[in-house]
Design an enzyme around this catalytic site. Structure first.
Site, PDB file in Angstrom:
ATOM      1  N   TYR A  18      68.800 -57.660 -47.154  1.00  0.00           N
ATOM      2  CA  TYR A  18      69.235 -57.327 -45.778  1.00  0.00           C
ATOM      3  C   TYR A  18      69.840 -55.979 -45.851  1.00  0.00           C
ATOM      4  CZ  TYR A  18      69.134 -62.338 -44.788  1.00  0.00           C
ATOM      5  OH  TYR A  18      68.781 -63.738 -44.758  1.00  0.00           O
ATOM      6  N   GLU A  27      85.859 -75.811 -29.101  1.00  0.00           N
ATOM      7  CA  GLU A  27      84.779 -75.720 -28.368  1.00  0.00           C
ATOM      8  C   GLU A  27      84.755 -74.834 -27.154  1.00  0.00           C
ATOM      9  OE1 GLU A  27      82.018 -79.561 -29.128  1.00  0.00           O
ATOM     10  OE2 GLU A  27      83.726 -79.980 -28.070  1.00  0.00           O
ATOM     11  N   ASP A  73      74.989 -73.668 -34.430  1.00  0.00           N
ATOM     12  CA  ASP A  73      74.850 -74.433 -33.430  1.00  0.00           C
ATOM     13  C   ASP A  73      75.569 -73.772 -31.923  1.00  0.00           C
ATOM     14  OD1 ASP A  73      77.208 -74.849 -34.914  1.00  0.00           O
ATOM     15  OD2 ASP A  73      77.346 -77.092 -33.968  1.00  0.00           O
ATOM     16  N   HIS A 111      75.719 -77.959 -39.719  1.00  0.00           N
ATOM     17  CA  HIS A 111      76.050 -76.607 -39.114  1.00  0.00           C
ATOM     18  C   HIS A 111      77.206 -76.018 -39.425  1.00  0.00           C
ATOM     19  CE1 HIS A 111      72.520 -75.504 -36.609  1.00  0.00           C
ATOM     20  NE2 HIS A 111      72.344 -76.570 -36.230  1.00  0.00           N
TER      21      HIS A 111
END
Length: 389
Positions: A296, A371, A104, A99
């Site tokens: 895209y 985090e 994640d 990741h």
């Protein structure tokens, strides 16, 4: 009036554990079977309704309160084919998968928003859909989910999406009006000449010489045919031709990418590439075949929703924590497919912590997040949904 910050910080430890659980088992686009199973496990724990799809690994959870308006939040769930070079207790258990783009974190944030909003469902003024989207890095999973009806029944009126960014410190949020990301198209070009002995080049048509003229001429589209401020990139990253040093090459294959910020330039660049290939090939008595495969679309935010999110986040975090990006990125993002169907906004959550050494770039084997950004993402999602009328 609910205290959004407190409600979100209550699940902070859970959020971190969810992100680490997902980080351990990264999976590539349309192969996110274990990731999907984990998402469903958490949705069942929350108690929210969800649906699966037969044609891909996406999941949509929903809170349907029979309101007249519906909002959606999207997270991408796939990983990258990169070896992780970090010594973490939750390091990827799969060699060659990681990741490395923060998906994640995006998934954990969306699960956290789902958890908080489900508890507060009686305070919602809109229906809410939670899109856990596969294959952002590969085939554009947003398009697959749209084809399977995720934007309908009930019809989505607004959509929100975020991406963690290591050039921004955790706790800071970056917004962009208008264009945020470029469109992407892929060039498949073949030049055909004819073989001859290298000592007698006049008896053949040298595809390498033709290719070199075309490659140089294609760059003039950017430097001479388009406004320098309009944002156009043509990069040719692959070239292959020839079988021996003394044989005139009769075939050259070239592959490249086109990036543009608006549809008019996108159309013009494709047409101009074809013209250049046609006339240069003809001038050398060569031939060519050209395919430009659409990728895209450009990601163009709805400015009224940028204002809406800006006001919400300034209210929660303070004006100094919300910054406005001036220039768009020439990178691509398949969230743009959703914006073809409704108003929406995509923005960036800072995930860096320079003091802790957490500032490695996206798509690198050392990428990691602070985090503390996880709860910031959840607060952002919850505030945006609860403030809709």
């Amino acid at each position: 009036m609910v205290d959004i910050k407190s409600a979100c910080y209550e699940i902070n430890d859970w959020l971190i554990n969810v992100r680490r659980d997902l980080h351990k088992t990264p999976e590539l686009g349309l192969e996110e079977f274990e990731t999907k199973a984990k998402i469903i496990k958490y949705l069942k724990e929350i108690g929210v309704d969800y649906i699966e799809y037969k044609n891909h690994t996406g999941v949509t959870a929903f809170i349907n309160g029979k309101h007249s308006k519906t909002a959606a939040i999207r997270a991408d769930i796939d990983a990258l084919p990169i070896d992780e070079n970090l010594d973490l207790p939750f390091k990827s258990i799969y060699k060659g998968r990681m990741h490395a783009c923060g998906h994640d974190a995006h998934t954990a944030m969306l699960l956290g928003a789902c958890k908080v909003l489900f508890k507060l469902k009686d305070q919602l003024n809109v229906n809410v859909k939670f899109f856990f989207q596969p294959a952002e890095e590969t085939v554009g999973g947003a398009r697959l989910m749209i084809e399977d009806g995720c934007m309908e029944n009930p019809k989505v009126d607004f959509i929100f999406g975020i991406h963690v960014m290591p050039h921004i410190e955790s706790g800071t949020i970056e917004l962009k009006y208008n264009n945020l990301n470029a469109s992407t198209d892929t060039i498949f070009l073949t030049i055909r000449g004819s073989k001859a002995h290298g000592a007698y080049p006049h008896k053949g048509v040298d595809a390498i010489i033709v290719a070199s003229h075309i490659i140089s001429a294609l760059q003039t589209i950017v430097s001479r045919n388009t406004d320098p401020s309009s944002g156009v990139v043509i990069s040719l990253g692959m070239i292959d031709g020839g079988i021996s040093e003394n044989i005139i090459c009769d075939k050259v294959n070239i592959r490249g990418t086109i990036r543009t910020l608006d549809n008019n330039n996108r159309i013009f660049v494709k047409e101009r590439i074809n013209e250049i290939c046609k006339f240069i090939s003809k001038s050398f008595d060569a031939s060519y075949s050209l395919e430009i495969k659409s990728g895209y679309p450009a990601l163009i935010n709805s400015n009224n929703l940028v204002n809406y999110v800006r006001n919400n986040l300034c209210d929660v975090f303070g004006d100094e924590k919300v910054i406005i990006r001036n220039s768009p990125s020439m990178g691509a993002e398949d969230f743009s497919f959703f914006l073809s169907h409704c108003e929406g906004v995509f923005y960036h959550i800072g995930c860096a912590n320079e003091k802790k050494g957490l500032d490695a770039p996206l798509h690198s084997s050392e990428f990691n997040i602070d985090e503390s950004c996880l709860v910031i993402g959840v607060i952002s999602h919850v505030k945006n949904i609860l403030s809709l009328n």
